[in-house]
Design a protein around this motif. Structure first.
Motif, short mmCIF file in Angstrom:
data_model
loop_
_atom_site.label_atom_id
_atom_site.label_comp_id
_atom_site.label_asym_id
_atom_site.label_seq_id
_atom_site.Cartn_x
_atom_site.Cartn_y
_atom_site.Cartn_z
N ALA A 55 -7.15 -4.24 2.07
CA ALA A 55 -6.94 -3.56 0.80
C ALA A 55 -6.49 -2.12 1.01
CB ALA A 55 -8.23 -3.57 -0.02
N GLY A 56 -5.53 -1.67 0.19
CA GLY A 56 -5.11 -0.28 0.22
C GLY A 56 -6.17 0.60 -0.41
N ALA A 57 -6.18 1.88 -0.06
CA ALA A 57 -7.20 2.79 -0.55
C ALA A 57 -7.16 2.92 -2.07
CB ALA A 57 -7.00 4.16 0.09
N LEU A 58 -5.95 2.89 -2.66
CA LEU A 58 -5.83 3.06 -4.09
C LEU A 58 -6.25 1.82 -4.87
CD1 LEU A 58 -2.43 4.97 -4.31
CD2 LEU A 58 -4.73 5.92 -4.45
N ALA A 59 -6.37 0.69 -4.18
CA ALA A 59 -6.68 -0.54 -4.89
C ALA A 59 -8.13 -0.61 -5.33
CB ALA A 59 -6.36 -1.74 -4.00
N SER A 60 -9.00 0.23 -4.78
CA SER A 60 -10.44 0.14 -5.07
C SER A 60 -10.79 0.66 -6.45
CB SER A 60 -11.23 0.89 -4.00
OG SER A 60 -10.86 2.26 -4.01
N ILE A 61 -9.99 1.54 -7.03
CA ILE A 61 -10.29 2.09 -8.35
C ILE A 61 -9.07 1.87 -9.24
CG2 ILE A 61 -11.12 4.10 -9.61
CD1 ILE A 61 -12.02 5.29 -6.98
N PRO A 62 -9.00 0.77 -9.93
CA PRO A 62 -7.79 0.46 -10.71
C PRO A 62 -7.45 1.49 -11.77
CG PRO A 62 -9.58 -1.04 -11.25
CD PRO A 62 -10.00 -0.30 -10.03
N CYS A 63 -8.46 2.05 -12.45
CA CYS A 63 -8.19 3.01 -13.52
C CYS A 63 -7.53 4.28 -12.97
CB CYS A 63 -9.47 3.38 -14.25
SG CYS A 63 -10.28 1.96 -15.03
N GLY A 64 -7.85 4.61 -11.73
CA GLY A 64 -7.34 5.85 -11.14
C GLY A 64 -5.85 5.84 -10.88
N VAL A 65 -5.27 4.66 -10.72
CA VAL A 65 -3.82 4.58 -10.45
C VAL A 65 -3.06 3.87 -11.57
CG1 VAL A 65 -4.13 4.61 -7.96
CG2 VAL A 65 -4.14 2.42 -9.16
N CYS A 66 -3.76 3.54 -12.65
CA CYS A 66 -3.11 2.82 -13.75
C CYS A 66 -2.14 3.73 -14.49
CB CYS A 66 -4.15 2.30 -14.73
SG CYS A 66 -3.42 1.44 -16.14
N MET A 79 0.84 -1.19 0.00
CA MET A 79 0.00 0.00 0.00
C MET A 79 0.89 1.25 0.00
SD MET A 79 -1.44 0.36 3.91
CE MET A 79 -2.29 -1.21 3.89
N GLU A 80 0.37 2.31 -0.59
CA GLU A 80 1.10 3.57 -0.61
C GLU A 80 0.73 4.37 0.62
OE1 GLU A 80 0.38 7.39 -3.20
OE2 GLU A 80 1.54 5.96 -4.40
N VAL A 81 1.72 4.83 1.36
CA VAL A 81 1.49 5.58 2.59
C VAL A 81 2.46 6.77 2.65
CG1 VAL A 81 0.67 3.59 3.90
CG2 VAL A 81 3.11 4.11 3.85
N LYS A 82 2.25 7.63 3.64
CA LYS A 82 3.17 8.74 3.88
C LYS A 82 3.81 8.56 5.24
CE LYS A 82 1.24 12.32 0.88
NZ LYS A 82 0.73 13.72 0.81
N SER A 83 5.10 8.81 5.28
CA SER A 83 5.86 8.62 6.52
C SER A 83 5.43 9.61 7.59
CB SER A 83 7.36 8.78 6.23
OG SER A 83 8.09 8.81 7.44
N GLY A 91 6.27 12.92 5.91
CA GLY A 91 5.47 13.32 4.76
C GLY A 91 5.88 12.71 3.44
N GLU A 92 7.02 12.02 3.39
CA GLU A 92 7.49 11.43 2.13
C GLU A 92 6.67 10.18 1.79
OE1 GLU A 92 11.58 9.68 0.08
OE2 GLU A 92 11.68 11.09 1.77
N VAL A 93 6.31 10.07 0.52
CA VAL A 93 5.54 8.90 0.06
C VAL A 93 6.43 7.67 0.09
CG1 VAL A 93 4.39 7.84 -1.92
CG2 VAL A 93 4.00 10.25 -1.41
N CYS A 94 5.90 6.59 0.61
CA CYS A 94 6.63 5.32 0.66
C CYS A 94 5.65 4.17 0.50
CB CYS A 94 7.44 5.20 1.95
SG CYS A 94 6.52 5.58 3.45
N TYR A 95 6.18 2.97 0.50
CA TYR A 95 5.36 1.79 0.24
C TYR A 95 5.54 0.77 1.36
CZ TYR A 95 5.15 4.07 -4.25
OH TYR A 95 4.96 5.02 -5.23
N LYS A 96 4.42 0.26 1.83
CA LYS A 96 4.42 -0.65 2.98
C LYS A 96 3.89 -2.01 2.55
CE LYS A 96 2.40 -1.11 7.62
NZ LYS A 96 3.68 -1.52 8.26
N TYR A 97 4.59 -3.04 2.99
CA TYR A 97 4.16 -4.41 2.69
C TYR A 97 2.92 -4.73 3.51
CZ TYR A 97 4.23 -9.49 2.22
OH TYR A 97 3.89 -10.79 1.96
N ILE A 98 1.94 -5.37 2.88
CA ILE A 98 0.70 -5.74 3.57
C ILE A 98 0.83 -7.17 4.07
CG2 ILE A 98 -1.78 -6.05 3.38
CD1 ILE A 98 -1.79 -4.02 1.12
#
Length: 239
Positions: free
Chosen positions: A202-213, A168-172, A184-191
């Protein structure tokens, strides 16, 4: 040919001073100049014949001679794979012709993509949380992986892992596991899959695939990249 065997060359190759280009027939020179003028876009044989204004038999003979002399090469145009497309050997196909970094010889390089996904997953899983720069540097320094990748490529791979519900994409927040990452830096966390029913949250961005494609700008109903063939879009519809 797999890109995992060694580094790929994306640099323009200049012909040698005493190259075969110095001794061409009149027709070969005319055809070579037409092809070379198109640089990294290349040209379809039909358009080539119109521009050169030469008979078919002369064009075909000259093309064979230029290929034997290694002055031109046939390339795959992903937009029209059935058409013969030629380019001067000193150029590498543009993204419009080759499909970009994820394509190899006109086909989607699934082996390369899957290898990158697994490496990115392992790097983030090992660290728990990581920035885009950390993942990119780790991949490029990995001894068994001999292809240099860009931050943009890794970012696209990370977005697919978000859609796969692996990270998931998160901010530190600058604390705890984020202590080494600026606030505040964007980073990635293992689920972790340890949870209710063993399923990851599920990460928040995973719900709308077209939005992050990363390929949304190239997606069309009947194109190579299309909702009809997108596994992530179908997964979202079936959810």
């Amino acid at each position: 040919m797999s890109r995992l065997q060694g580094p790929s060359s994306l640099k323009r190759k200049w012909p040698e001073v005493n190259s075969p280009a110095q001794s061409l027939t009149e027709h070969e020179r005319l055809l070579y100049d037409v092809i070379r003028s198109k640089q990294d876009i290349g040209i379809w044989t039909r358009d080539m014949k119109k521009e050169a204004k030469l008979p078919d038999n002369v064009v075909n003979k000259s093309l064979k001679a230029l290929q034997v002399k290694k002055l031109i090469k046939e390339v795959v145009n992903i937009q029209n794979k059935g058409r013969k497309h030629f380019m001067a050997t000193e150029f590498e196909p543009s993204k419009e012709i080759s499909g970009g970094a994820w394509y190899l010889e006109g086909s989607l390089d699934t082996e390369f993509i899957e290898s990158l996904k697994q490496l990115c997953k392992r790097q983030i899983e090992r660290r728990g949380v990581a920035t885009l720069e950390e993942v990119t540097d780790s991949i490029n320094s990995y001894p068994a992986f001999n292809v240099d990748v860009t931050k943009q490529q890794i970012e696209e791979i990370l977005r697919t892992l978000i859609l796969d519900n692996v990270i998931m994409e998160v901010k530190s927040n600058g604390m705890g596991e984020f202590a080494s990452i600026p606030f505040g830096e964007v980073c990635y966390k293992y689920i972790s899959k340890v949870g209710l029913g063993g399923e990851p949250k599920a990460g928040a961005l995973a719900s709308i695939p077209c939005g992050v494609c990363p390929r949304i700008s190239q997606c069309t109903p009947d194109g190579i990249i299309s909702p009809k063939t997108c596994v992530y879009y179908q997964k979202w519809l079936d959810f």
